[in-house]
Structures are given as C-alpha cells and as structure tokens.
Scaffold this motif. Structure first.
Motif, PDB file in Angstrom:
ATOM      1  N   ALA A 261       0.752  -1.238  -0.065  1.00 37.45           N
ATOM      2  CA  ALA A 261       0.016   0.307   0.036  1.00 37.45           C
ATOM      3  C   ALA A 261       0.886   1.230   0.100  1.00 37.45           C
ATOM      4  O   ALA A 261       0.619   2.296  -0.634  1.00 37.45           O
ATOM      5  CB  ALA A 261      -1.237  -0.191   1.302  1.00 37.45           C
ATOM      6  N   ARG A 271      -5.158   7.348  -6.424  1.00 36.41           N
ATOM      7  CA  ARG A 271      -6.283   6.696  -5.385  1.00 36.41           C
ATOM      8  C   ARG A 271      -6.030   5.113  -5.588  1.00 36.41           C
ATOM      9  O   ARG A 271      -5.948   4.597  -6.819  1.00 36.41           O
ATOM     10  CB  ARG A 271      -7.834   7.005  -5.605  1.00 36.41           C
ATOM     11  N   ASN A 276     -14.467  -5.825  -1.978  1.00 33.13           N
ATOM     12  CA  ASN A 276     -14.571  -6.312  -0.665  1.00 33.13           C
ATOM     13  C   ASN A 276     -14.550  -7.809  -0.512  1.00 33.13           C
ATOM     14  O   ASN A 276     -15.025  -8.354   0.192  1.00 33.13           O
ATOM     15  CB  ASN A 276     -15.850  -5.738   0.416  1.00 33.13           C
ATOM     16  N   ALA A 279     -11.198  -8.190   3.577  1.00 28.30           N
ATOM     17  CA  ALA A 279     -11.197  -6.957   4.326  1.00 28.30           C
ATOM     18  C   ALA A 279      -9.820  -6.093   4.242  1.00 28.30           C
ATOM     19  O   ALA A 279      -8.766  -6.450   4.744  1.00 28.30           O
ATOM     20  CB  ALA A 279     -11.413  -7.296   5.707  1.00 28.30           C
ATOM     21  N   HIS A 280     -10.120  -4.958   3.720  1.00 29.31           N
ATOM     22  CA  HIS A 280      -8.947  -3.917   3.704  1.00 29.31           C
ATOM     23  C   HIS A 280      -9.461  -2.419   3.697  1.00 29.31           C
ATOM     24  O   HIS A 280     -10.693  -2.247   3.309  1.00 29.31           O
ATOM     25  CB  HIS A 280      -8.116  -4.105   2.483  1.00 29.31           C
ATOM     26  N   ALA A 281      -8.738  -1.417   4.126  1.00 26.40           N
ATOM     27  CA  ALA A 281      -9.131  -0.199   4.111  1.00 26.40           C
ATOM     28  C   ALA A 281      -9.474   0.468   2.882  1.00 26.40           C
ATOM     29  O   ALA A 281      -9.958   1.518   2.504  1.00 26.40           O
ATOM     30  CB  ALA A 281      -7.992   0.888   4.958  1.00 26.40           C
ATOM     31  N   SER A 282      -8.683  -0.037   1.856  1.00 30.61           N
ATOM     32  CA  SER A 282      -9.123   0.232   0.521  1.00 30.61           C
ATOM     33  C   SER A 282     -10.347  -0.252  -0.283  1.00 30.61           C
ATOM     34  O   SER A 282     -10.806   0.171  -1.231  1.00 30.61           O
ATOM     35  CB  SER A 282      -7.912  -0.375  -0.596  1.00 30.61           C
ATOM     36  N   ASN A 283     -11.252  -1.017   0.506  1.00 29.04           N
ATOM     37  CA  ASN A 283     -12.340  -1.561   0.104  1.00 29.04           C
ATOM     38  C   ASN A 283     -13.305  -0.502  -0.222  1.00 29.04           C
ATOM     39  O   ASN A 283     -13.830   0.293   0.650  1.00 29.04           O
ATOM     40  CB  ASN A 283     -13.253  -2.708   1.110  1.00 29.04           C
TER      41      ASN A 283
END
Length: 307
Positions: A261, A271, A276, A279-283
């Motif tokens: 990342a 960006r 999803n 699970a990841h903050a980028s979902n």
C-alpha cells in the motif's frame, strides 16, 4: 430470484465475521455462531453454536493468509457434516492457491490442484470472485464440486463510471487483459494492456502505450490481485514520467503483502481501491450482493438434484 424455502445458514470462519454479516444482510439469511480458540499447543478448537441438523450451511471464509485458515476450514466442514448438515457449501470470495498452476521445476508441488482436491472433497459447492485463472481455463478443470465464479467487472465498471472522469482502463500486464477488456466494455471507454518483461524477482520493464491515446483521460490501472504491487507501482511511475494524469489503481483482491500500500502511494497513485473480497481499508467496491445471489443459485440447484 426465488427465495429459498429454508434459508441458507451462514457460519463464518474466524476472521470472516464482517464478510458473513454483509452476506447475511444481502441474502436475508440467518447466522450460526462459531466458537474458536487455540489450545496451548497451538491446535485449533471449534464448536458450532447452533443446530445445523437437516440444514444447508455455507461456510464464509476470506482465506487470507491461507495457511492460517485452511485447517480450520476443513475441520469446520467435517464437523458440520457430522452434526447433520444436509449440504455444506463454501463462500470464499478470495480463492488462494491458484498461483502454482504447473510444475515449473522438477519436484514442485502443484498446489492449485492439491488445494482443489481438498476443497472438492470437503464441500458440496463453491462461490468465489474472479479466481486467478492463468493456465487453467476454468475452475472445473481442477475442482470437481459445483461452482460459481462471480465476475467483479460489473461492480468495478460501475464504480469507475461514478468516480472517474474520462477513464482509460489499463492492464499492467498480459494476465490482466481479461479484467481490463470486460471493465472497459461495460463502461464503453478505451482500454490498453501493457507488456511486461521481468528481469529478476523484483525488476520489471513495461512497454507503455501511445501516450496520445491518453490525452484528456484518467488512467485507471486494473488488476485482479494487489499483492506485492511492484508491477502496479512501476506502471504508475512510468505513466507519470510520460506526463499522464495521476493513475487510479483498482484491484479485485486486496492481498497487500508487506509494504504494498505504501509503495503505491509513494509511486504517485491518485487513489487505490479494491473490492470487498478481502477486508482492507481500500475496500470501496461491493461484490457481496452478487456473491449472495450466486450462493442461492447453487443451493437451489443442489436441492433439485436427486438425493
């Protein structure tokens, strides 16, 4: 889509509870709780906290990292059958062990085939999202259970259409061609696939397109798995060096090994977003509705088959 007479019962592998919640909401399906812990020697303890007798049950499993998940996956499938489940399915939005799909060196384990045998023996059906099919034309070549592959392209295209102005879809290498062409066709926008030459484990050289084709467009790099991100980062740097607008990076599966990342941010990506499936903050792209519909199709088909 017709509703199931008896709703499919969902049970989450440890770590996949949030994914099971998303599915349960979209499918209007009940959840079955699972107790899990480790014995002092590291062995897995599992206890199904509900009645599965006579039910169709789906194990929801985001199988990453895989080696920590697979023993529990197989033990849980076996326990559910022993407790009286009629059929046990697997909802694995990310399907691991697809990389080693041939014997490159003498003596190597072809783990894509080995894992397929284990899963096919343990489960009645499988739903996944865009598995990394490279040398296998389809899952049915190595999996013997009923399966449905949910394509991410419609959801990715819908996100790009609403979030990116004048997109030009770009694949970072030849393996990404299938996703790139599908996404671009849904949007009706141009697309390009870069050619990659690998020089060692971490050094790649990319052949860029005619930059005139990108004038007035925002490059959108699309790949199935963001793992080490070295190829994507090299593509971002190469495009920026040629004067393109900062690229948007879209991945189906958010593996993000190590500092992947941070590597993409440092390269200059505008960006980074993912589906999803993991699970990841980028979902930012939801595919769970389509996953739920695919699971319903397989359960209904299984119920129609003679016992």
């Amino acid at each position: 889509m017709t509703s199931l007479v008896t709703p499919l019962l969902l049970i989450a592998l440890p770590g996949s509870e949030a994914c099971a919640d998303h599915l349960a909401e979209r499918m209007h399906a009940p959840r079955c709780a699972l107790e899990s812990r480790r014995f002092p020697d590291g062995e897995t303890y599992l206890r199904v906290l509900g009645d599965v007798q006579g039910r169709d049950v789906a194990v929801v499993a985001q199988l990453h990292p895989p080696d920590e998940q697979v023993p529990s996956l197989l033990f849980l499938a076996d326990a559910l059958r022993d407790l009286g489940a009629v059929r046990v399915g697997l909802v694995a939005p990310y399907l691991p062990y697809m990389r080693q799909d041939k014997r490159f060196k003498p003596g190597e384990a072809v783990t894509s085939v080995s894992f397929a045998r284990l899963v096919s023996a343990a489960f009645d059906w499988l739903v996944t999202v865009d598995p990394h099919l490279h040398r296998h034309a389809s899952l049915s070549e190595i999996y013997t259970l009923a399966s449905e592959v949910v394509p991410s392209a419609p959801a990715v295209a819908a996100w790009v259409q609403t979030q990116v102005k004048h997109p030009h879809i770009i694949g970072p290498d030849e393996e990404s061609a299938q996703w790139v062409s599908e996404v671009a066709s849904f949007i009706g926008c141009p697309h390009t696939v870069l050619r990659k030459e690998r020089h060692g484990d971490r050094e790649v050289v990319l052949t860029l397109p005619d930059m005139a084709a990108l004038q007035g467009h925002t490059p959108v790099l699309v790949d199935d798995i963001i793992s080490s991100a070295h190829t994507l980062a090299e593509a971002v740097r190469a495009l920026l060096a040629q004067g393109s607008a900062p690229p948007v990076c879209v991945g189906v599966h958010a593996v993000f090994a190590g500092d992947a990342a941070a590597l993409l941010r440092a390269a200059g990506a505008a960006r980074v977003v993912t589906c999803n499936t993991l699970a990841h903050a980028s979902n930012a792209i939801d595919v769970m509705g389509a996953v739920g519909e695919a699971a319903k199709v397989l359960v209904e088909a299984a119920r129609l088959r003679p016992a």
